[in-house]
Design a protein around this motif. Structure first.
Motif, PDB file in Angstrom:
ATOM      1  N   UNK A 237     -12.227 -51.090  -7.743  1.00 24.12           N
ATOM      2  CA  UNK A 237     -12.529 -51.190  -9.170  1.00 24.12           C
ATOM      3  C   UNK A 237     -11.188 -51.214  -9.897  1.00 24.12           C
ATOM      4  N   UNK A 238     -10.800 -52.404 -10.358  1.00 29.29           N
ATOM      5  CA  UNK A 238      -9.487 -52.556 -10.986  1.00 29.29           C
ATOM      6  C   UNK A 238      -9.486 -52.148 -12.456  1.00 29.29           C
ATOM      7  N   UNK A 239     -10.665 -51.936 -13.039  1.00 25.52           N
ATOM      8  CA  UNK A 239     -10.760 -51.427 -14.412  1.00 25.52           C
ATOM      9  C   UNK A 239      -9.875 -52.243 -15.358  1.00 25.52           C
ATOM     10  N   UNK A 240     -10.057 -53.547 -15.335  1.00 23.89           N
ATOM     11  CA  UNK A 240      -9.161 -54.420 -16.098  1.00 23.89           C
ATOM     12  C   UNK A 240      -9.328 -54.280 -17.608  1.00 23.89           C
ATOM     13  N   UNK A 241     -10.505 -53.838 -18.045  1.00 25.87           N
ATOM     14  CA  UNK A 241     -10.681 -53.646 -19.490  1.00 25.87           C
ATOM     15  C   UNK A 241     -10.228 -52.267 -19.956  1.00 25.87           C
TER      16      UNK A 241
END
Length: 311
Positions: A237-241
């Motif tokens: 989960x790169x949590x880009x936002x």
């Protein structure tokens, strides 16, 4: 040394409650009998409760919960009636939202309450001796940087939490792309770069950075989550936002209890999938402050229904 149970009689004998165990007394309720109807109404509108669990919560409300300051033997005890106070969304800020509403504060914001807990932790951590710090660090590593060579007898999936500076996201992406261009699978390239260049949550100082992360654009860090099975990397989960917030853990709850100078009880509820019987489907997990207790406790209701609640 434990003993192996090989016959049903031995199993039955072992599972029978010991006389020393505290049982809920069959004495008269703290409140009048008419409160039974009020108790039923109080929990009737709460979703996701098994019938046995609902009955138990109604009984607890009707009878009340007795509390006595554990550090003041001369102080009188107090009986509390636990009403359901409402739900909070099960996002990373749910602990701090529930505590804010439970103490009835309209002044302290949720993010400020989180920061107060972190500051309190850093004060206590900074004044601890070497062995105390090491014990805290071991607990933090167990939660957020587990040894992936063990633990699979308990967990199907284990998570590793990392912190990426928001300002470094572009350079991290570029480093990942360099490995992909060399022929490495993107997910493995991401795992390699994140583990090499991001901050592992492995001690008190990195925990403070992690717990300060509230999913706001003002955060310094983004939370990266690597999920593993015993076969290896499962997902990232790169949590880009940048909206992922750190969920409050037992360390944060104890720090909040210390900051608020009151005990915080997590009222843990289990449904049919986990309870042994109706009498053991609800239990109270105390978190005691490391300072003098000056206020009455607060009670936070927790059940895996997609939302958290408070009393």
């Amino acid at each position: 040394m434990g003993k192996l149970l090989t016959n049903s009689a031995a199993v039955t004998e072992t599972l029978n409650p010991s006389p020393s165990l505290l049982q809920w007394p069959e004495a008269a309720p703290v409140h009048s009998p008419k409160d039974a109807d009020m108790a039923a109404a109080a929990w009737a509108g709460v979703s996701g409760l098994d019938e046995q669990l609902r009955r138990r919560l109604e009984m607890i409300r009707e009878r009340g919960v007795f509390w006595k300051n554990p550090r003041d033997a001369a102080a009188p005890g107090v009986a509390f009636r636990l009403d359901h106070g409402g739900d909070v969304e099960a996002d990373g800020n749910c602990l701090f939202t529930a505590v804010r509403r439970a103490i009835g504060s309209s002044v302290v914001e949720v993010r400020e309450l989180r920061q107060r807990a972190v500051r309190r932790f850093l004060e206590d951590y900074g004044s601890a001796d070497g062995s105390e710090k090491e014990a805290v660090d071991v607990a933090i590593r167990h939660l957020y940087s587990p040894d992936l060579n063990s633990g699979w007898g308990v967990h199907v999936v284990q998570e590793v939490k990392l912190l990426a500076k928001k300002a470094d996201r572009e350079s991290l992406d570029a480093a990942i792309q360099d490995l992909v261009d060399l022929g490495l699978q993107r997910e493995l390239a991401s795992e390699s770069i994140y583990k090499e260049q991001c901050i592992a949550i492995s001690d008190g100082l990195s925990w403070a950075k992690y717990m300060s992360t509230s999913g706001s654009l003002d955060d310094e860090y983004d939370i990266i989550t690597l999920q593993y099975t015993d076969d290896g990397l499962l997902s990232i989960d790169e949590n880009r936002n940048g909206i992922a917030a750190a969920f409050g853990d037992d360390i944060a709850i104890e720090s909040l209890a210390t900051e608020l100078q009151r005990e915080v009880y997590v009222v843990q509820a289990h449904g049919l999938d986990a309870m042994v019987d109706e009498n053991t489907c609800v239990f109270f997990l105390p978190h005691r402050p490391r300072v003098q207790i000056c206020e009455h406790p607060i009670f936070l209701f927790m059940k895996g229904t997609g939302k958290e609640s408070f009393f």
